[in-house]
Motif scaffolding. Structure first.
Motif, short mmCIF file in Angstrom:
data_model
loop_
_atom_site.label_atom_id
_atom_site.label_comp_id
_atom_site.label_asym_id
_atom_site.label_seq_id
_atom_site.Cartn_x
_atom_site.Cartn_y
_atom_site.Cartn_z
N ASP A 136 6.22 13.95 -0.73
CA ASP A 136 5.28 12.84 -0.53
C ASP A 136 4.89 12.74 0.94
O ASP A 136 3.71 12.57 1.28
N HIS A 137 5.89 12.84 1.82
CA HIS A 137 5.61 12.77 3.26
C HIS A 137 4.75 13.96 3.70
O HIS A 137 3.83 13.80 4.51
N ARG A 138 5.04 15.13 3.17
CA ARG A 138 4.25 16.33 3.51
C ARG A 138 2.79 16.13 3.11
O ARG A 138 1.88 16.40 3.89
N ARG A 139 2.57 15.65 1.88
CA ARG A 139 1.19 15.42 1.40
C ARG A 139 0.51 14.34 2.23
O ARG A 139 -0.67 14.47 2.60
N ALA A 140 1.22 13.26 2.53
CA ALA A 140 0.63 12.16 3.30
C ALA A 140 0.25 12.63 4.71
O ALA A 140 -0.84 12.32 5.21
N PHE A 141 1.14 13.39 5.35
CA PHE A 141 0.84 13.86 6.69
C PHE A 141 -0.31 14.86 6.69
O PHE A 141 -1.15 14.86 7.59
N THR A 142 -0.36 15.70 5.67
CA THR A 142 -1.47 16.65 5.55
C THR A 142 -2.80 15.91 5.41
O THR A 142 -3.79 16.24 6.07
N ALA A 143 -2.81 14.87 4.57
CA ALA A 143 -4.03 14.07 4.40
C ALA A 143 -4.40 13.36 5.70
O ALA A 143 -5.57 13.33 6.10
N ALA A 162 0.83 -1.20 0.00
CA ALA A 162 0.00 0.00 0.00
C ALA A 162 0.87 1.25 0.00
O ALA A 162 1.98 1.26 0.54
N THR A 163 0.36 2.29 -0.61
CA THR A 163 1.05 3.57 -0.62
C THR A 163 0.27 4.56 0.22
O THR A 163 -0.91 4.37 0.51
N ALA A 164 0.94 5.64 0.60
CA ALA A 164 0.26 6.69 1.36
C ALA A 164 -0.89 7.27 0.54
O ALA A 164 -1.97 7.53 1.09
N ASP A 165 -0.67 7.46 -0.77
CA ASP A 165 -1.74 8.00 -1.61
C ASP A 165 -2.96 7.09 -1.61
O ASP A 165 -4.10 7.56 -1.58
N LEU A 166 -2.75 5.79 -1.61
CA LEU A 166 -3.86 4.84 -1.60
C LEU A 166 -4.61 4.91 -0.27
O LEU A 166 -5.84 5.03 -0.25
N LEU A 167 -3.90 4.86 0.83
CA LEU A 167 -4.53 4.75 2.15
C LEU A 167 -5.02 6.07 2.72
O LEU A 167 -5.96 6.09 3.50
N LEU A 168 -4.39 7.18 2.35
CA LEU A 168 -4.73 8.45 2.99
C LEU A 168 -5.65 9.32 2.15
O LEU A 168 -5.90 10.47 2.52
N HIS A 169 -6.17 8.79 1.07
CA HIS A 169 -7.21 9.53 0.34
C HIS A 169 -8.37 9.73 1.33
O HIS A 169 -8.74 8.80 2.05
N PRO A 170 -8.96 10.91 1.39
CA PRO A 170 -9.97 11.18 2.42
C PRO A 170 -11.14 10.18 2.46
O PRO A 170 -11.54 9.75 3.54
N VAL A 171 -11.66 9.79 1.31
CA VAL A 171 -12.78 8.84 1.31
C VAL A 171 -12.30 7.45 1.69
O VAL A 171 -12.92 6.77 2.52
#
Length: 187
Positions: free
Chosen positions: A92-99, A2-11
């Motif tokens: 990437d880490h900044r975006r993941a943490f923001t999400a 899994a990637t942060a983009d996959l798991l941390l999408h708001p929905v």
């Protein structure tokens, strides 16, 4: 993995949180628990999570000419492992943490909006602690936290149990001019 983009999408984050620690749910049951998510959006994100192997189908049954699937989270696939984190850029880490932070704030707002929400009596905790730890002490702390959580994730729902979501953030915080690793934890 899994990637942060996959798991941390708001929905998708809300779908996963709803399924964590619960009995398997159908997409219709997820929609009942998350009524603000449009049906097409819900079906699309459940499909993305299932295709990635984060959700697994645990039951299928025919209902009015269609197949209804019940899903549960595959805990081992619902994390961004250390190898995947190592390939992430600082952005990437900044975006993941923001999400992650936005999701946490939205969850807290939904809790506060519930009729009868009472943080003081419901056991709401948010706290920070700073500590100086060697790499070995830090690894032991993380192992202890994981063991405490894992020991309780198998608890079945019952009349005297309330569902709690625990979020953990660990950030190195070396003050300027001070040697050694400092670890700051919030949860």
């Amino acid at each position: 993995m899994a990637t942060a983009d996959l798991l941390l999408h708001p929905v998708r984050a809300r779908i996963l949180q709803t399924l964590l620690g619960s009995d398997p749910l159908t997409t219709a049951q997820l929609r009942d628990r998350l009524p603000d998510i449009a049906a097409a959006t819900m079906y699309r994100h459940v499909a993305v999570l299932a295709e990635a192997g984060v959700l697994e189908v645990v039951e299928e049954k025919r209902v009015r000419g269609t197949v209804e699937r019940s899903y549960q989270v595959r805990q081992e696939r619902a994390v961004v492992d250390s190898a995947a984190r190592a390939t992430m850029t600082l952005e990437d880490h900044r975006r993941a943490f923001t999400a992650f932070s936005a999701s946490l704030m939205a969850d807290f707002e939904r809790y506060l909006a519930q009729e009868g929400a009472a943080p003081a009596t419901d056991g709401v905790v948010y706290r920070q602690a700073a500590m100086w730890l060697t790499e070995e002490e830090f690894a032991a702390l993380i192992d202890e936290i994981q063991a405490a959580i894992i020991a309780r994730t198998g608890n079945e729902p019952s009349g005297d149990r309330s569902r709690h979501v625990i979020s953990l953030v660990v950030v190195p915080n070396n003050p300027p001019g001070e040697p050694g690793p400092a670890v700051e934890a919030a949860g």
